[in-house]
Design an enzyme around this catalytic site. Structure first.
Site, PDB file in Angstrom:
ATOM      1  N   SER A  87       4.102  -4.891   7.635  1.00 37.20           N
ATOM      2  CA  SER A  87       4.185  -6.012   6.699  1.00 37.20           C
ATOM      3  C   SER A  87       3.951  -5.516   5.287  1.00 37.20           C
ATOM      4  O   SER A  87       3.339  -4.467   5.069  1.00 37.20           O
ATOM      5  CB  SER A  87       3.120  -7.055   7.071  1.00 37.20           C
ATOM      6  OG  SER A  87       2.936  -8.003   6.048  1.00 37.20           O
ATOM      7  N   LEU A 123       5.272   0.129   5.667  1.00 37.14           N
ATOM      8  CA  LEU A 123       6.407  -0.662   6.135  1.00 37.14           C
ATOM      9  C   LEU A 123       7.725  -0.018   5.718  1.00 37.14           C
ATOM     10  O   LEU A 123       8.656   0.125   6.515  1.00 37.14           O
ATOM     11  CB  LEU A 123       6.297  -2.077   5.564  1.00 37.14           C
ATOM     12  CG  LEU A 123       7.522  -2.982   5.615  1.00 37.14           C
ATOM     13  CD1 LEU A 123       7.764  -3.470   7.032  1.00 37.14           C
ATOM     14  CD2 LEU A 123       7.347  -4.190   4.688  1.00 37.14           C
ATOM     15  N   GLU A 155       1.327  -1.001   6.333  1.00 41.22           N
ATOM     16  CA  GLU A 155       1.231  -1.961   5.244  1.00 41.22           C
ATOM     17  C   GLU A 155       2.043  -1.488   4.046  1.00 41.22           C
ATOM     18  O   GLU A 155       1.869  -0.357   3.584  1.00 41.22           O
ATOM     19  CB  GLU A 155      -0.222  -2.155   4.806  1.00 41.22           C
ATOM     20  CG  GLU A 155      -1.062  -2.957   5.762  1.00 41.22           C
ATOM     21  CD  GLU A 155      -2.433  -3.294   5.214  1.00 41.22           C
ATOM     22  OE1 GLU A 155      -3.112  -4.120   5.833  1.00 41.22           O
ATOM     23  OE2 GLU A 155      -2.842  -2.739   4.170  1.00 41.22           O
ATOM     24  N   CYS A 156       2.916  -2.332   3.550  1.00 42.88           N
ATOM     25  CA  CYS A 156       3.640  -2.119   2.288  1.00 42.88           C
ATOM     26  C   CYS A 156       4.401  -0.791   2.287  1.00 42.88           C
ATOM     27  O   CYS A 156       5.465  -0.699   2.861  1.00 42.88           O
ATOM     28  CB  CYS A 156       2.687  -2.252   1.111  1.00 42.88           C
ATOM     29  SG  CYS A 156       3.515  -2.649  -0.449  1.00 42.88           S
ATOM     30  N   GLY A 157       3.854   0.254   1.659  1.00 42.84           N
ATOM     31  CA  GLY A 157       4.535   1.537   1.677  1.00 42.84           C
ATOM     32  C   GLY A 157       4.762   2.045   3.081  1.00 42.84           C
ATOM     33  O   GLY A 157       5.784   2.673   3.388  1.00 42.84           O
TER      34      GLY A 157
END
Length: 458
Positions: free
Chosen positions: A437, A347, A343-345
């Site tokens: 994502s 990704l 997730e986020c970081g």
């Protein structure tokens, strides 16, 4: 939805403010630390999807802070999650988000969904308002009167005056509060001694700040102990009515699988994780092994799956890039089809590079810092079967980043949702066992995804 029953009343209060930047985090962290010094077991909480403030709360209270977000977990879970976090504590203090009535934009006249006021309703908790008194005096009476009377079912029961300039200023403010009918529970003087460094996504995390974070928490506790009537705060928390009902228990949410080893990234670069995630992984049978990509060159023995939470890899990208041995291990894990949830970081860490620094290269994408922040809740639909979700699953998530990825989705995206302008947006990557994502989800709101992930790891 089954929960474990619990009869305790849970003394509690919510610390709110008229707007962001009033000093809520300083006051809550200081209250937690000051009360803990007196031998009071305090349970911290935070309204909304914030990951940074809870790190300081945890340092001050000595126990995890629970995020109470009706948008991400459903309003039916908020009180049960609160009870889970507050069990065994003498009282609980929950920090609000933004202004008291700020939340998802909806029909006028209603209390905004996901707002601090909404959570105060769900918890039947009194509200202690923190007001930055800079630049105001008698006008405080009108402000306090407005917050008390706007929605009288929200019990605004006291005020802490922050950044007060002098004794004369304090007296004028106390008179104004008296006219508004609100007791003043504390007066914090204007000082530069409580500053905590911030950057593009808010405060520097407690994990990154190291010993200085501990010293900052101690300073907050010192000044709150001197400036706030702690006995009055305890009495206010004790005025909350009993909160009977079920206690959230991860064992009620998931069925145990076999016991695969699931590595969960942590350390200074990956701090955006909810405490309930590890609790659910373990309840589903996983043996959780913490991994620090800034230090560890190998994945834990027998790693069958990997969780890469969000955080600030952009602040540590040179070190992450230099640890090429771990990047190669993660690439090999992905090539074997092992489940990877990023997730986020996380990704960004799987991308080929971030701001020119080579990273894992699992995803054929490049990331860089962007000029503006992307922030907001998303009502998303799973675009494909993955290690987390079946195609078509509907999920509420939250975006919070200042980087961009090119391309922003793979040949098989992870999500579809409507953008701010109403247009269709595809985002994220589903490739083999990888689900990556920008979208943050709360595992307590999606326990089936955790069970599915552990089952795939097993």
């Amino acid at each position: 939805m089954p929960f474990t029953a619990h009869p305790i009343g849970y003394p509690r209060l919510i610390v709110a403010a008229p707007a962001s930047g009033q000093g809520k985090t300083t006051v809550v962290t200081g209250l937690l630390g000051a009360l803990r010094r007196r031998g009071t077991a305090v349970a911290p909480g935070k309204v909304g999807p914030d990951y940074i403030d809870p790190g300081y709360h945890r340092l001050a209270a000595g126990r995890p802070a629970r995020n109470l977000d009706p948008v991400l977990v459903g309003e039916e879970r908020v009180a049960a999650l609160f009870r889970h976090g507050a069990t065994g504590a003498d009282l609980a203090i929950v920090e609000g988000v933004m202004g008291l009535f700020d939340g998802r934009i909806g029909p006028g006249g209603e209390i905004a969904f996901g707002s601090t006021a909404h959570v105060a309703q769900l918890l039947h908790a009194p509200v202690l308002l923190v007001v930055d008194a800079t630049g105001q005096s008698h006008s405080l009476a009108a402000l306090l009167h407005g917050f008390r009377s706007y929605r009288p079912e929200i019990r605004v029961s006291g005020v802490i005056l922050n950044r007060v300039g002098s004794q004369r200023h304090e007296q004028v403010l106390r008179d104004a509060a008296e006219h508004a009918g609100l007791p003043v529970l504390g007066v914090i003087p204007r000082t530069d001694d409580l500053a905590v460094p911030s950057r593009h996504l808010g405060l520097v995390t407690a994990a990154e700040h190291g010993d200085e974070a501990t010293r900052a928490v101690d300073r907050m506790a010192d000044i709150v102990a001197r400036s706030v009537d702690l006995d009055a705060v305890v009495r206010l928390a004790g005025s909350a009515p009993e909160l009977p009902g079920p206690v959230w228990d991860p064992r009620d949410e998931v069925e145990p699988q076999a016991n695969p080893v699931v590595a969960v990234a942590g350390g200074r670069a990956f701090t955006f994780a909810y405490a309930e995630h590890v609790e659910l992984l373990e309840a589903a049978g996983a043996e959780v092994a913490v991994l620090d990509p800034l230090r560890d060159e190998r994945l834990p023995e027998r790693t069958a799956g990997l969780v890469l939470p969000g955080g600030f890899p952009e602040q540590h990208v040179a070190e992450l890039s230099a640890n090429s041995a771990l990047c190669k291990e993660i690439t090999a894990l992905a090539s074997r089809g092992a489940p990877i949830h990023a997730e986020c970081g996380g990704l960004l860490y799987l991308a080929e590079e971030l701001d020119g620094h080579p990273l894992c290269g699992v995803l054929k994408a490049r990331a860089e810092m962007a000029p503006r922040l992307t922030l907001g809740y998303r009502d998303a639909v799973s675009a494909a079967d993955s290690v987390l979700f079946a195609a078509g699953a509907r999920v509420r998530g939250h975006e919070f980043h200042r980087t961009v990825l090119a391309p922003e989705q793979g040949l098989q995206p992870a999500w579809h949702w409507r953008g701010d302008g109403g247009g269709h947006r595809a985002e994220g990557y589903v490739e083999g066992g990888v689900h990556a994502s920008y979208l943050h989800t709360h595992p307590a709101g999606q326990p089936g995804a955790v069970e599915r992930f552990v089952a795939r790891c097993a």
